[in-house]
Design an enzyme around this catalytic site. Structure first.
Site, short mmCIF file in Angstrom:
data_model
loop_
_atom_site.label_atom_id
_atom_site.label_comp_id
_atom_site.label_asym_id
_atom_site.label_seq_id
_atom_site.Cartn_x
_atom_site.Cartn_y
_atom_site.Cartn_z
N THR A 27 -6.87 5.63 -2.19
CA THR A 27 -6.46 4.23 -2.41
C THR A 27 -7.35 3.33 -1.56
O THR A 27 -7.43 3.51 -0.34
CB THR A 27 -4.98 4.03 -2.04
OG1 THR A 27 -4.20 4.90 -2.87
CG2 THR A 27 -4.54 2.59 -2.27
N SER A 43 2.05 10.63 -2.16
CA SER A 43 1.51 9.60 -1.27
C SER A 43 1.20 10.15 0.13
O SER A 43 1.91 11.02 0.64
CB SER A 43 2.54 8.47 -1.14
OG SER A 43 2.25 7.64 -0.05
N HIS A 69 -2.13 -2.47 -7.12
CA HIS A 69 -1.13 -1.98 -6.17
C HIS A 69 0.26 -2.54 -6.50
O HIS A 69 1.02 -2.94 -5.62
CB HIS A 69 -1.53 -2.35 -4.74
CG HIS A 69 -1.15 -1.33 -3.72
ND1 HIS A 69 -2.04 -0.44 -3.17
CD2 HIS A 69 0.04 -1.03 -3.14
CE1 HIS A 69 -1.42 0.34 -2.31
NE2 HIS A 69 -0.14 0.01 -2.27
N LYS A 121 -8.59 4.69 -6.43
CA LYS A 121 -7.46 3.88 -6.94
C LYS A 121 -7.48 2.49 -6.32
O LYS A 121 -7.55 2.36 -5.09
CB LYS A 121 -6.14 4.59 -6.60
CG LYS A 121 -4.88 3.81 -6.93
CD LYS A 121 -3.66 4.67 -6.71
CE LYS A 121 -2.37 3.89 -6.84
NZ LYS A 121 -2.14 2.95 -5.73
N TYR A 158 -5.18 7.82 2.07
CA TYR A 158 -5.74 6.63 2.70
C TYR A 158 -6.83 7.08 3.65
O TYR A 158 -6.66 8.10 4.35
CB TYR A 158 -4.67 5.86 3.48
CG TYR A 158 -3.81 4.97 2.60
CD1 TYR A 158 -4.35 3.86 1.97
CD2 TYR A 158 -2.47 5.25 2.42
CE1 TYR A 158 -3.57 3.04 1.16
CE2 TYR A 158 -1.67 4.43 1.61
CZ TYR A 158 -2.24 3.33 0.99
OH TYR A 158 -1.47 2.52 0.19
C1 HOC Z 1 4.36 3.14 3.47
C2 HOC Z 1 3.37 2.72 4.48
O1 HOC Z 1 1.47 1.61 -0.72
C3 HOC Z 1 2.81 -0.23 -0.12
C4 HOC Z 1 1.99 0.92 0.35
C5 HOC Z 1 0.90 0.40 1.23
C6 HOC Z 1 1.35 0.25 2.58
C7 HOC Z 1 1.71 1.57 3.17
C8 HOC Z 1 2.72 1.44 4.20
O2 HOC Z 1 3.79 -0.56 0.53
O3 HOC Z 1 2.49 -0.84 -1.13
#
Ligand code: HOC
Length: 369
Positions: free
Chosen positions: A158, A108, A262, A238, A132
């Site tokens: 994503t 990630s 998600h 994604k 991202y």
């Molecule tokens: C971790 C920082 O994939 C989630 C993340 C999307 C938000 C990122 C926040 O919590 O579902």
């Protein structure tokens, strides 16, 4: 602790006892009334499979090709952020576990461990980097360059977080995503260069800056066009839930798409991914590889997704519960449980390789014919 664990639900129960309640809630929770979260499971549970007997299943081969790389099974580690919430070894442990099992691994953007540390831990494993599209392209590009240099084989963009979904557990817990300042992106050199005093900047200022560039509600398809021009790595998109977007992904140069809601974390009104997979697969044909995530807890879920045309699935929470309970060993156990369930599931279905699965094994298709 790992003794007596029979399935992923067992791991989750133990993980819940181990983790800080606010961390557990963040990982387990979904958006709004969490009906999206529940739907992902219920939709899988509604599906039924039809066995073809006396098929000779002495040898089962789970090997799968993803974007031209061979992995030991069609189960990949999903890009779950900030895994230190589950265990201090975080992504180093899950990347090692994935490599031990020969599973593909996706890191990630918001990992707790750096891109380079994870690459080292993952060794010769097949690894992808989840990206991202930040509101600052220099940071986005820095992550891409570091991933390329560290041997990641694909960029998984994503696209379903223009804003972060409202997870009511987090609201009640007053959970702040970056409160621990542990996300490794905070140490990215280009990100640091955006701060007034570079490395000396307090973490509060760094977190404020991160909030300015993520989430990025201004992201649009032409950002994918830009990404295509700056990297030669295959791009996977994604967060696709409909044929129209799947076709756009192809037009913008994607080599793969992930049908994903998600993990039910962005909306409680999105359908289950297994319910939209078929439409997406039919629209794209053989033009891209289609993967699926959100709600996979069983080997039979993997089989159902593959029978509906997915090349592979990604598992997030299942891996996380294993990580929480036993670090690398626990994550390995989570992968192993799923692998065994998949192996047995294929055996009783009369199938020896994942690629033999098709809709003829789905009860609904069978009934219609
Ligand atoms: C971790 C920082 O994939 C989630 C993340 C999307 C938000 C990122 C926040 O919590 O579902």
């Amino acid at each position: 602790d790992l003794q007596g664990v029979v399935n992923i639900d067992d791991l989750e129960k133990l993980a819940k006892k181990r983790m800080l309640p606010t961390y557990y809630d963040y990982c387990a929770g979904g958006a709004g009334d969490e009906s999206g979260l529940r739907k992902n499971r219920q939709a899988f549970e509604r599906k039924q499979l039809i066995p073809k007997v006396l098929s000779g299943v002495k040898k089962i081969d789970l090997t799968t090709q993803v974007l031209g790389s061979e992995v030991a099974s069609p189960i990949l580690a999903a890009p779950v952020g900030m895994q230190h919430m589950a265990h201090p070894d975080a992504e180093v442990a899950t990347a090692k576990a994935a490599n031990r099992m020969g599973f593909g691994f996706c890191l990630s953007t918001f990992a707790s461990k750096s891109i380079e540390e994870v690459a080292l831990a993952n060794g010769n494993g097949v690894r992808w980097f989840q990206l991202y599209l930040m509101a600052d392209r220099s940071v986005t590009l820095s992550l891409v360059r570091r991933a390329e240099a560290a041997g990641f084989r694909a960029i998984v963009v994503t696209v379903d977080v223009p804003r972060v979904g409202r997870r009511e557990r987090d609201v009640r817990n007053r959970f702040r995503r970056f409160e621990t300042g542990k996300a490794a992106i905070l140490r990215d050199p280009v990100f640091r260069s955006l701060l007034d005093h570079g490395d000396k900047e307090s973490s509060v200022a760094a977190l404020t800056k991160l909030d300015q560039i993520f989430p990025n509600p201004g992201a649009v398809w032409s950002d994918i066009e830009w990404l295509r021009t700056v990297t030669h790595l295959p791009i996977v998109i994604k967060g696709i839930m409909c044929p129209e977007d799947a076709l756009k992904a192809i037009a913008y140069g994607a080599s793969g798409i992930v049908v994903s809601n998600h993990g039910g974390r962005q909306s409680d009104r999105f359908p289950a991914t297994i319910d939209v997979l078929d439409h997406v697969v039919k629209a794209v044909g053989d033009e891209v590889e289609v993967y699926l995530d959100s709600g996979i807890r069983r080997g039979t879920d993997v089989i159902t997704a593959l029978a509906l045309g997915a090349r592979a699935v990604l598992v997030g929470r299942a891996m996380l519960w294993g990580l929480a309970v036993g670090g690398e060993e626990g994550a390995t156990l989570a992968f192993e449980l799923l692998r065994q369930e998949l192996f047995l599931g294929l055996s009783v279905l009369g199938v020896t390789t994942p690629s033999q699965l098709d809709s003829s094994f789905l009860f609904e298709t069978y009934r219609e014919e």
